[in-house]
Structures are given as structure tokens and as C-alpha cells.
Scaffold this motif. Structure first.
Motif, PDB file in Angstrom:
ATOM      1  N   SER A  71      31.558  20.512  57.789  1.00  0.00           N
ATOM      2  CA  SER A  71      30.690  21.691  57.647  1.00  0.00           C
ATOM      3  C   SER A  71      30.966  22.411  56.327  1.00  0.00           C
ATOM      4  CB  SER A  71      30.918  22.648  58.813  1.00  0.00           C
ATOM      5  OG  SER A  71      30.532  22.047  60.028  1.00  0.00           O
ATOM      6  N   LEU A  72      29.869  22.817  55.695  1.00  0.00           N
ATOM      7  CA  LEU A  72      29.945  23.672  54.511  1.00  0.00           C
ATOM      8  C   LEU A  72      29.592  25.091  54.928  1.00  0.00           C
ATOM      9  CD1 LEU A  72      28.061  21.466  51.900  1.00  0.00           C
ATOM     10  CD2 LEU A  72      30.520  21.668  52.217  1.00  0.00           C
ATOM     11  N   VAL A  73      30.393  26.052  54.517  1.00  0.00           N
ATOM     12  CA  VAL A  73      30.119  27.444  54.827  1.00  0.00           C
ATOM     13  C   VAL A  73      29.558  28.114  53.580  1.00  0.00           C
ATOM     14  CG1 VAL A  73      31.066  29.640  55.572  1.00  0.00           C
ATOM     15  CG2 VAL A  73      31.905  27.506  56.564  1.00  0.00           C
ATOM     16  N   VAL A  74      28.331  28.648  53.708  1.00  0.00           N
ATOM     17  CA  VAL A  74      27.630  29.230  52.566  1.00  0.00           C
ATOM     18  C   VAL A  74      27.271  30.674  52.898  1.00  0.00           C
ATOM     19  CG1 VAL A  74      25.633  29.055  51.052  1.00  0.00           C
ATOM     20  CG2 VAL A  74      26.700  26.979  51.965  1.00  0.00           C
ATOM     21  N   ILE A  75      27.470  31.588  51.919  1.00  0.00           N
ATOM     22  CA  ILE A  75      27.075  32.984  52.084  1.00  0.00           C
ATOM     23  C   ILE A  75      25.976  33.272  51.069  1.00  0.00           C
ATOM     24  CG2 ILE A  75      27.816  35.378  51.971  1.00  0.00           C
ATOM     25  CD1 ILE A  75      30.603  34.461  52.693  1.00  0.00           C
ATOM     26  N   THR A  76      24.828  33.670  51.564  1.00  0.00           N
ATOM     27  CA  THR A  76      23.698  33.942  50.670  1.00  0.00           C
ATOM     28  C   THR A  76      23.963  35.201  49.859  1.00  0.00           C
ATOM     29  OG1 THR A  76      22.603  35.118  52.464  1.00  0.00           O
ATOM     30  CG2 THR A  76      22.037  32.804  52.178  1.00  0.00           C
ATOM     31  N   GLU A  77      23.225  35.338  48.752  1.00  0.00           N
ATOM     32  CA  GLU A  77      23.387  36.480  47.857  1.00  0.00           C
ATOM     33  C   GLU A  77      22.986  37.762  48.566  1.00  0.00           C
ATOM     34  OE1 GLU A  77      21.445  38.088  43.651  1.00  0.00           O
ATOM     35  OE2 GLU A  77      21.119  36.031  44.337  1.00  0.00           O
ATOM     36  N   GLY A  78      23.726  38.817  48.370  1.00  0.00           N
ATOM     37  CA  GLY A  78      23.395  40.099  48.964  1.00  0.00           C
ATOM     38  C   GLY A  78      24.648  40.918  49.185  1.00  0.00           C
TER      39      GLY A  78
END
Length: 724
Positions: free
Chosen positions: A603-610
Motif C-alpha cells: 500500500s502507498l499512503v498519499v496525502i492530497t494537497e491542502g
């Protein structure tokens, strides 16, 4: 001369016998008194011979007694062949049976006629007040004469004023005799009262008389305990409830000896109630010597009664001794013991208690045994389990203390049930994955050691081959059968075993190995991150002759909402849009070929911009070097060679670090910022020949173009990009 004398003698003898044979016994001509004679009338009756040799003697009797009549009332006249009675004025007392008796030298005769005179009822014996005892019989006499025979009626008064009467009929306990006497058996209080005897026969006026029947009650013990007990040191209570007519005199005896009050530790008192007395004997601080038979003696003017109560002084018995468990089998065990030691009252029964020792409290079993038993067999035990047994004795006081606990373990038996929920799946062309759950705990019959997994080619005549799996404490067991033939159907069954042997096998399940292997998980990277989208790129790992037909992308947001998208096998990247800014997403990719789906990538954990940030994750921010910014690069074009060298070196170092961290899950954030995220333990292989999320392959026509359906529902391709 002698001859003449003989002749004369013969004639005399003949004459004698002839005269004797000619005498007849008397016979009386039947006679009757005049009918419908009235009081005061004159009557006579003749008793005549119908035959018989006289002289005869006449005799008259009335009602069996010699009949004589005064001259002023009448006479008796007798002649040679008849006799006559003459009564001048008939009275009621003249009514009766008159018998004429006649007798001569060779016989006698008699005849009886009844003199009936129409007379009103009269008293022969007038009723009297009567006293009787409860439970006995009473007779109320009503002797009445008269002709015709009077009809006698008894009535009993009811109500407080004794003015209303009810007729008494022949019934249970009450009988009216022919002579008019009323007999009442088994007297009760309700029988007491005023009774009236009435008589009438249609001649003149009837007569009646009223009497009182009094029923006296002797003493009766209505309630007493035949046996009672008391613990030593307590107060024993012996009660005797008595009914009967007052005064009642109560006395007490113990084993034949009268108790004279006051007596040490003994006390008596009496309490009057509506029907009698309740007598009570109290014995304080009761001792063993007080045990015995206590007699309640009561008397009054009409009788006496005695009743006995047996007092037992008791203590709870001591514990049975030498409790042992012998002859232990898988489902039974023999328990032996000795009688309780010490002084105690007689034992009523033994009670054996046993239960299974388990993490969950075992059910308590109790079995009652007779006082003569010193052993018993415990039945219906479960094999391979530890039990505890205790024994106690019980008497009329109660139960004593239980014996010391004795622990034993039953022998094991083979498990009774097979494993449940057995599932078999093809992992690849040479491997089957088998999973199951243990049999129900109460069928283990001991401690499970493990499982035997049997398998063979379907339809093969050979025996099953077995692999042994040691039991774990997990809810579900699993194992892999390796080195199998590709594309071959295998029959698989599982059974549990313990130290006693194997249990029954589960039903055989037939599953085929794959004809080839699913693809390995692709290498996935994040290409770009924005506020509302993430672009993913991957490269496949070729480990099979079958080409990848499609990919499945799965991502999960912070609230554990899962979404899936499918992409054709020819694509190597796509863009996920419509995401929320500043949110954390977990993304992974798996590939499909003709043999099924391969494992998902890490799994890749990604946090969107904001602005939003995931709690617990504080990203380490490394600002982009200023020499990467366009407004700086343009003015220093002249220094591009030096700058490019610096960029190449920095990029190589960074790539190497990310390659090492790529072995774990990666966390990507906006503005090209990165941090490392360590994921949960690697997810086990979950290959299937057909997956629930595996849609129609991209390269199979479905009437909707070469893609088979609208690809926009699976992936949003990024515009302005080239895809392989």
C-alpha cells in the motif's frame, strides 16, 4: 280254665290298644276379632275345636303373655269344646295379638288373631332429652301406638330461634327405625340441636314431642408433629393443638416420666382458641439427653387422648472420609469414601458433587445417594477433561461441610467431529491453500494436537497423502499443499487428532490447481499529487507466460471507504480524481491474467494537497532547492552546466533513498514533498481463478467497442499524456 284266662287277657290287651288308638289331638277352628272396632265398643271372640278328643285345656295369651282380664272389664268363658274372650269396653291398650292354645293327652294346637281398634296415636314411650359424645351414636326414642299404624316424622330445628324445622330423612348417618326411633351415627357438632317427633294416623288428632340432643366433645388432638428436630443449643418447640369441651386438662410426659413444672430448661404454656387449646412445650438450650418421645396428654369430662412427638437432637454430620477416585476411564470414574468420623446423628443421604474444570465455569452435577452406599460410578463424563469431585453427608438438620476436593482427568478418546468450514483455493499452478476451523470444543475428547490434511488426485485409486499441521490457538487454521500438478483436480479432506487418535474426516472437497500462475504484484509509484487528484504509475513484473489482461486499483480513504477502478492491461498509469484536499489515502494495485488475480502491491499512503493533516503524522518537510525554481534557472542559464551536475547528483541520492524505502509503503504529499510511512504487516497472497472484482477483460469484445464498456467508469486518464 287256663285257656279261658288266656283268652280274657288277650281281649283286655286288644281293648286297651283299641281305646288308645281312638284318641285324637286337638285342632282349633280359625277365628278373628270383629273388624273396624272402635274405642269403647264391645268385642268377643270364640276359640272352638274343629276336632279332637276331650277332655282338653284352653289357655289365652296376649302378645305372648298370659291373658287375664278384670271382671269389670270383661271375662274369659271356657266350655268342654270352646273358650271365649269378651271385652266390655275396648281401650287402646287392648290392641294386640291374642293366641288361643288347646291341649289334650296326645297333642296341642294354637291360633292367633289380632285385635285392631281404630285409635288415634298415643305414647307408648315419650321422647326424652338425650346427651351423647362426639363421634359416637345417639338414639332418640319415639314409642307411639294407635290404629291404623301412625306415620312418624322427625324434624330438626334450624336457626337461632329454633322455630323453623326441617324434616329428617333416612340418609347417611341418620336412620328412622320401624318403632319410630331416630338413630344418628358418628355424631358431630352439627347434629346437636332440637328435634321433634310427630305422629298421625287419620284417627283423631296427631301427637308430637320435642327433645334436645346435646353432643359433648371429648378431647381430640387435631395437629401434632409426629417427629421434630432441633439443633443442639437451640430451642426445641413441641406443639399440640387440641379441641374438645372445656375444661381441658393438659399434661406432658417424656419417655413415660411425667414432667412436673417448673422444670429446668422446660417451659409450658397454653393458648385458648375458638375450638380448643394450643399447648406448647419449650426446651431451651436443647441437649442430646433431651432427645426422646414427648407425650401430650389431655382429658375432660367426656374422655381423654394422648399423642406422641419424637424429638431428635441433631448436628450436621462431618465430612465423609478417605474420598478417592479409582478406575478412571474416558467417560466414567469410580468414587469411594468412608463414613464420617466423630459423633453425629444418623445420616439421611450422601450427596456427591462434581464438575468439569474449564476456563468457563463448568456445570455443577449433584447426585443423591443412600446412607448405606460407600461408592458410586460417575457416568456420562467427557473424555480428556479434568474434573473435581467433593462429597458431603446430610441428615435431618441439613448438610455438613464437603470433603476436600479430589481432582482427576478422564482418558482421551478420538475427536468426535471433523473440522468445519473447510475451504480449498488454488494459489497457483502448483499450490492449493486450505483453511478450516477446529471442531466444536465439546467434541475434542481431549486436547487437540493438530490436523491431518489428506489429498489425492480426484478419481485416483491410490490412498490419500497426508500432511500434518500442528494446532495453533487461532480461530482459523490454514496450510499450503505444494508441488502439485498444474491444472489437476485434487480431493482434499481434513481431520483433527489428539493423543488417542484421529477423528472423522471432513467431506472431501475437489479443487483444481491453476494451469498457470497469476502475475506478481506490480511496482507502483506516485507520479503526481494535487488537491483533488493523484496520478499513479506502475510497471509489471513478468513471471508467467500469460500476459496481463487488466489491472485493478484499490484505494481507501480515512473513513475506510473503499473504491475500486479497473484499467486495461496495456495501460501503466492513471489519474484518480474527485478526491478531498488534505486527506490521507491508501492505494494499491494488482494485475490479472488468464489464471486470475495476483497479489496486491504494498500500500502507498498519499496525502492530497491542502491544510488538513492526518493526526499522528507530521511530515518532515524538505523544501525544494531554490535552484529547481524556474525564476532562478532563467537568470543563470550561463551556469546551467554546474547546476545540472548538482541536480543530477542530488537526484541520484534521493532516488537511492526512495528505492530503499520503497520496500515499505510510501507516503506522498503535495508540492513534491515526501515522508516515509511504515504500513501494517504485509498482506498474504490472495490469488483466485475468478475474483469478485474481476470484470470482463479489456481485450474481450462485449458489443461496446474494444474496451467492452465505458472506460471512464474505471479510470480517468490524464489528458495530454502518452500511455503505452
Amino acid at each position: 280254665m287256663a285257656a279261658d284266662m288266656s283268652a280274657i287277657s288277650c281281649l283286655l290287651v286288644f281293648g286297651f290298644f283299641s281305646s288308645t288308638l281312638s284318641i285324637d289331638g286337638p285342632r282349633i277352628q280359625p277365628f278373628n276379632f270383629p273388624k273396624n272396632s272402635g274405642i269403647g265398643s264391645k268385642v268377643n271372640v270364640h276359640c272352638s275345636l274343629s276336632r279332637g278328643t276331650i277332655p282338653v285345656v284352653f289357655t289365652w295369651r296376649k302378645n305372648g303373655e298370659i291373658f287375664n282380664i278384670p271382671e269389670e272389664e270383661g271375662r274369659v268363658f271356657t266350655h268342654d269344646t270352646f273358650s271365649m274372650i269378651e271385652i266390655n269396653r275396648v281401650k287402646a291398650s287392648d290392641v294386640g295379638n291374642y293366641s288361643c292354645l288347646v291341649k289334650n293327652s296326645v297333642g296341642e294346637d294354637s291360633y292367633t288373631a289380632e285385635l285392631l281398634v281404630r285409635a288415634p296415636p298415643f305414647w307408648k314411650e315419650q321422647p326424652k332429652d338425650t346427651e351423647a359424645v362426639h363421634g359416637q351414636s345417639a338414639s332418640l326414642h319415639c314409642g307411639i301406638g294407635g290404629y291404623p299404624r301412625p306415620k312418624i316424622t322427625w324434624k330438626k330445628a334450624y336457626g337461632t330461634q329454633s322455630k323453623d324445622f326441617l324434616v329428617v330423612h333416612n340418609e347417611y348417618k341418620k336412620t328412622i327405625l320401624e318403632n319410630g326411633t331416630l338413630v344418628i351415627d358418628s355424631l358431630k357438632e352439627a347434629d346437636e340441636g332440637v328435634y321433634t317427633c310427630e305422629a298421625e294416623n287419620g284417627v283423631g288428632e296427631g301427637i308430637q314431642a320435642t327433645v334436645r340432643l346435646s353432643v359433648h366433645a371429648p378431647p381430640t388432638v387435631t395437629s401434632v408433629k409426629r417427629r421434630t428436630s432441633a439443633k443442639r443449643g437451640e430451642t426445641a418447640v413441641i406443639e399440640c393443638e387440641i379441641t374438645g369441651e372445656q375444661p381441658l386438662l393438659v399434661s406432658w410426659e417424656k419417655d413415660g416420666t411425667k414432667l412436673t413444672m417448673p422444670f429446668t430448661r422446660f417451659e409450658t404454656y397454653e393458648e385458648a382458641n375458638g375450638k380448643g387449646v394450643k399447648a406448647t412445650l419449650l426446651i431451651s438450650n436443647v441437649q442430646r439427653r433431651d432427645q426422646g418421645n414427648y407425650l401430650c396428654s389431655v382429658q375432660n369430662d367426656y374422655g381423654s387422648v394422648k399423642d406422641v412427638t419424637a424429638l431428635t437432637v441433631q448436628e450436621p454430620p462431618e465430612s465423609p472420609s478417605d474420598v478417592k477416585v479409582i478406575s478412571v476411564n474416558s467417560r466414567s470414574a469410580q468414587v469411594i469414601w468412608g463414613a464420617p468420623s466423630g459423633i453425629s446423628t444418623s445420616i439421611k443421604q450422601f450427596v456427591i458433587m462434581f464438575w468439569k474444570n474449564s476456563k468457563v465455569s463448568g456445570k455443577l452435577h449433584q447426585v443423591s445417594l443412600t446412607s448405606t452406599e460407600t461408592s458410586t460410578l460417575l457416568r456420562d463424563l467427557q473424555p480428556g477433561n479434568e474434573y473435581t469431585v467433593q462429597l458431603l453427608a446430610e441428615n435431618d438438620v441439613g448438610r455438613g461441610d464437603p470433603s476436600d476436593p479430589v481432582t482427576f482427568e478422564t482418558k482421551e478418546e478420538e475427536p468426535e467431529a471433523p473440522p468445519v468450514d473447510v475451504e480449498v483455493e488454488a494459489a497457483d499452478s502448483h499450490t492449493l491453500q486450505i483453511s478450516w476451523k477446529p471442531p466444536p470444543t465439546d467434541t475434542w475428547n481431549g486436547q487437540l494436537k493438530g490436523y491431518h490434511v489428506g489429498y489425492k488426485v480426484e478419481g485416483s485409486a491410490s490412498q490419500l497423502a497426508y500432511e500434518t499441521v500442528i494446532k495453533t490457538n487461532l480461530r482459523e487454521e490454514k496450510t499450503l499443499l505444494r508441488n502439485l500438478r498444474p491444472s489437476t483436480r485434487y480431493s482434499v479432506a481434513v481431520n483433527a487428532f489428539n493423543s488417542a487418535g484421529d477423528g472423522p474426516a471432513s467431506e472431501e472437497i475437489v479443487t483444481s490447481t491453476l494451469n498457470g500462475d497469476p502475475p506478481q504484484s506490480p511496482e507502483v509509484k506516485v507520479k503526481n499529487v494535487s488537491q483533488t487528484s493523484v496520478t499513479i504509475m506502475w510497471s509489471p513484473r513478468v513471471n508467467s507466460d500469460a500476459s496481463v489482461e487488466q489491472y485493478v486499483l484499490e484505494y481507501v480513504d480515512t473513513d475506510q471507504n473503499k473504491q475500486e477502478f479497473h484499467a486495461p492491461g496495456s495501460h501503466k498509469e492513471y489519474c484518480i480524481e474527485g478526491l478531498e484536499s488534505g486527506q490521507r489515502y491508501s492505494i494499491r494495485v494488482a494485475a490479472y491474467n488468464m489464471f486470475g488475480r495476483g497479489d496486491f502491491s504494498p500500500s502507498l499512503v498519499v496525502i492530497t494537497e491542502g491544510n488538513a493533516r492526518v493526526p499522528g503524522y507530521e511530515p518532515i518537510v524538505h523544501e525544494t532547492p531554490f535552484y529547481f525554481r524556474l525564476y532562478f534557472v532563467i537568470p543563470v542559464v550561463a551556469s546551467v552546466t554546474v547546476i545540472l551536475c548538482v541536480i543530477v547528483v542530488a537526484w541520484a541520492c534521493l532516488k537511492r533513498a526512495h528505492y530503499i524505502e520503497g520496500r515499505k509503503a510510501q507516503l506522498y504529499v503535495s508540492y513534491q514533498q515526501r515522508l516515509t510511512y511504515v504500513p501494517p504487516s504485509e498482506i498474504s497472497r490472495d490469488s483466485r481463478a475468478v475474483d469478485a472484482a474481476y470484470d470482463i477483460p479489456w481485450d474481450v469484445p462485449n458489443g461496446g467497442g474494444s474496451m467492452g464498456r465505458d472506460r471512464s467508469s474505471y479510470v480517468k486518464l490524464k489528458q495530454g499524456q502518452n500511455y503505452v
